[in-house]
Design a protein around this motif. Structure first.
Motif, PDB file in Angstrom:
ATOM      1  N   ALA A 106       0.849  -1.190   0.000  1.00 32.92           N
ATOM      2  CA  ALA A 106       0.000   0.000   0.000  1.00 32.92           C
ATOM      3  C   ALA A 106       0.884   1.239   0.000  1.00 32.92           C
ATOM      4  O   ALA A 106       1.872   1.303   0.744  1.00 32.92           O
ATOM      5  N   VAL A 107       0.534   2.184  -0.840  1.00 25.48           N
ATOM      6  CA  VAL A 107       1.214   3.476  -0.868  1.00 25.48           C
ATOM      7  C   VAL A 107       0.153   4.544  -0.649  1.00 25.48           C
ATOM      8  O   VAL A 107      -0.838   4.591  -1.387  1.00 25.48           O
ATOM      9  N   VAL A 163       1.602  16.410  -3.726  1.00 26.22           N
ATOM     10  CA  VAL A 163       1.969  15.440  -2.697  1.00 26.22           C
ATOM     11  C   VAL A 163       2.761  16.125  -1.582  1.00 26.22           C
ATOM     12  O   VAL A 163       3.767  16.789  -1.833  1.00 26.22           O
ATOM     13  N   ILE A 164       2.294  15.936  -0.350  1.00 23.72           N
ATOM     14  CA  ILE A 164       2.953  16.497   0.826  1.00 23.72           C
ATOM     15  C   ILE A 164       3.774  15.437   1.550  1.00 23.72           C
ATOM     16  O   ILE A 164       4.876  15.695   2.019  1.00 23.72           O
ATOM     17  N   GLU A 165       3.220  14.228   1.633  1.00 23.56           N
ATOM     18  CA  GLU A 165       3.885  13.137   2.354  1.00 23.56           C
ATOM     19  C   GLU A 165       3.491  11.817   1.734  1.00 23.56           C
ATOM     20  O   GLU A 165       2.387  11.683   1.192  1.00 23.56           O
ATOM     21  N   VAL A 166       4.412  10.850   1.788  1.00 24.22           N
ATOM     22  CA  VAL A 166       4.142   9.515   1.261  1.00 24.22           C
ATOM     23  C   VAL A 166       4.483   8.477   2.327  1.00 24.22           C
ATOM     24  O   VAL A 166       5.552   8.535   2.946  1.00 24.22           O
ATOM     25  N   GLN A 167       3.566   7.543   2.552  1.00 23.23           N
ATOM     26  CA  GLN A 167       3.825   6.380   3.398  1.00 23.23           C
ATOM     27  C   GLN A 167       3.682   5.139   2.533  1.00 23.23           C
ATOM     28  O   GLN A 167       2.700   5.004   1.787  1.00 23.23           O
ATOM     29  N   ALA A 168       4.640   4.251   2.630  1.00 21.62           N
ATOM     30  CA  ALA A 168       4.613   3.024   1.831  1.00 21.62           C
ATOM     31  C   ALA A 168       4.794   1.817   2.734  1.00 21.62           C
ATOM     32  O   ALA A 168       5.637   1.819   3.638  1.00 21.62           O
ATOM     33  N   LYS A 169       3.991   0.789   2.474  1.00 21.25           N
ATOM     34  CA  LYS A 169       4.003  -0.418   3.300  1.00 21.25           C
ATOM     35  C   LYS A 169       4.072  -1.651   2.412  1.00 21.25           C
ATOM     36  O   LYS A 169       3.280  -1.798   1.480  1.00 21.25           O
ATOM     37  N   PHE A 170       5.033  -2.522   2.704  1.00 17.47           N
ATOM     38  CA  PHE A 170       5.194  -3.791   1.989  1.00 17.47           C
ATOM     39  C   PHE A 170       5.111  -4.903   3.050  1.00 17.47           C
ATOM     40  O   PHE A 170       6.105  -5.242   3.686  1.00 17.47           O
ATOM     41  N   LYS A 171       3.930  -5.437   3.236  1.00 15.34           N
ATOM     42  CA  LYS A 171       3.673  -6.365   4.345  1.00 15.34           C
ATOM     43  C   LYS A 171       3.776  -7.814   3.846  1.00 15.34           C
ATOM     44  O   LYS A 171       2.814  -8.374   3.325  1.00 15.34           O
ATOM     45  N   TYR A 172       4.970  -8.391   4.028  1.00 18.47           N
ATOM     46  CA  TYR A 172       5.213  -9.748   3.527  1.00 18.47           C
ATOM     47  C   TYR A 172       6.024 -10.586   4.520  1.00 18.47           C
ATOM     48  O   TYR A 172       6.846 -11.409   4.124  1.00 18.47           O
TER      49      TYR A 172
END
Length: 215
Positions: A106-107, A163-172
């Motif tokens: 998810a980004v 875009v002000i901020e980005v959160q990225a999640k790689f849940k594996y």
């Protein structure tokens, strides 16, 4: 979005590459008007330098919410799979005691929204989107006053999300052992349902980069 240390993007290039691989559909989330729930709109988007480009129908109820509060979220997700409990049981533990989980990428972009109503600005936005979605150029010119797009421009509004901020999640399961992650990726590939294959690919890719998890 809650992100465990082992689920975080390894670097900025990782989520940039994931978006560029064709993950160009997401959900725009806007604070609702006073007394109303949030507004969520699924839509394609085009990523530009430091911004996202969207267009939506003029009757869409999201516009009033954006005019009231232009601070929005845009979330892109994919490569997800359900991992059953027995696949995650620790050695020596009954398979039925294993705890299931979800794998996914998810980004999430925190943005300031700017509405575009000028005909040329909307036409330029559509041209940029068509370069991405129809790179062969197999479409009529997008120009105000020229058919077919010219007569349709009044029916849409453009949206530029700075875009002000980005959160990225790689849940594996990167905090699990190499052996565990390898075995689960093989099971996902063998099951082959839904997005199992891309989820397995992400797990193997992260495994190659992370190796044994080091807190």
């Amino acid at each position: 979005m809650f992100i465990q240390p082992w689920d975080a993007a390894l670097d900025e290039a990782e989520w940039h590459s994931w978006i560029a691989e064709g993950h160009d559909f997401g959900i725009l989330s806007v604070n609702g008007l006073p007394g109303r729930p949030p507004v969520a709109v699924p839509t394609h988007f085009t990523a530009d330098t430091g911004r996202l480009l969207i267009h939506l129908a003029r009757p869409n109820p999201v516009w009033k919410a954006i005019e009231n509060d232009p601070d929005v979220l845009f979330t892109v997700f994919g490569d997800y799979a359900f991992v059953p409990g027995p696949w995650r049981a620790q050695p020596g533990v009954p398979p039925t005691d294993g705890v299931p989980t979800s794998y996914y990428t998810a980004v999430q972009f925190t943005c300031r929204a700017h509405i575009l109503d000028d005909p040329e600005a909307k036409a330029d936005l559509l041209r940029r989107q068509l370069v991405h979605f129809q790179p062969d150029g197999d479409h009529a010119p997008v120009e105000p006053g020229l058919p077919p797009y010219g007569r349709m421009l009044p029916g849409i509004r453009g949206l530029r999300l700075d875009v002000i901020e980005v959160q990225a999640k790689f849940k594996y399961d990167d905090h699990k052992s190499v052996e565990h992650r390898t075995a689960v990726a093989e099971r996902l590939a063998g099951r082959g349902e839904g997005l199992d294959a891309p989820a397995a690919h992400q797990q193997r890719r992260r495994l190659d980069r992370v190796g044994p998890w080091k807190p």
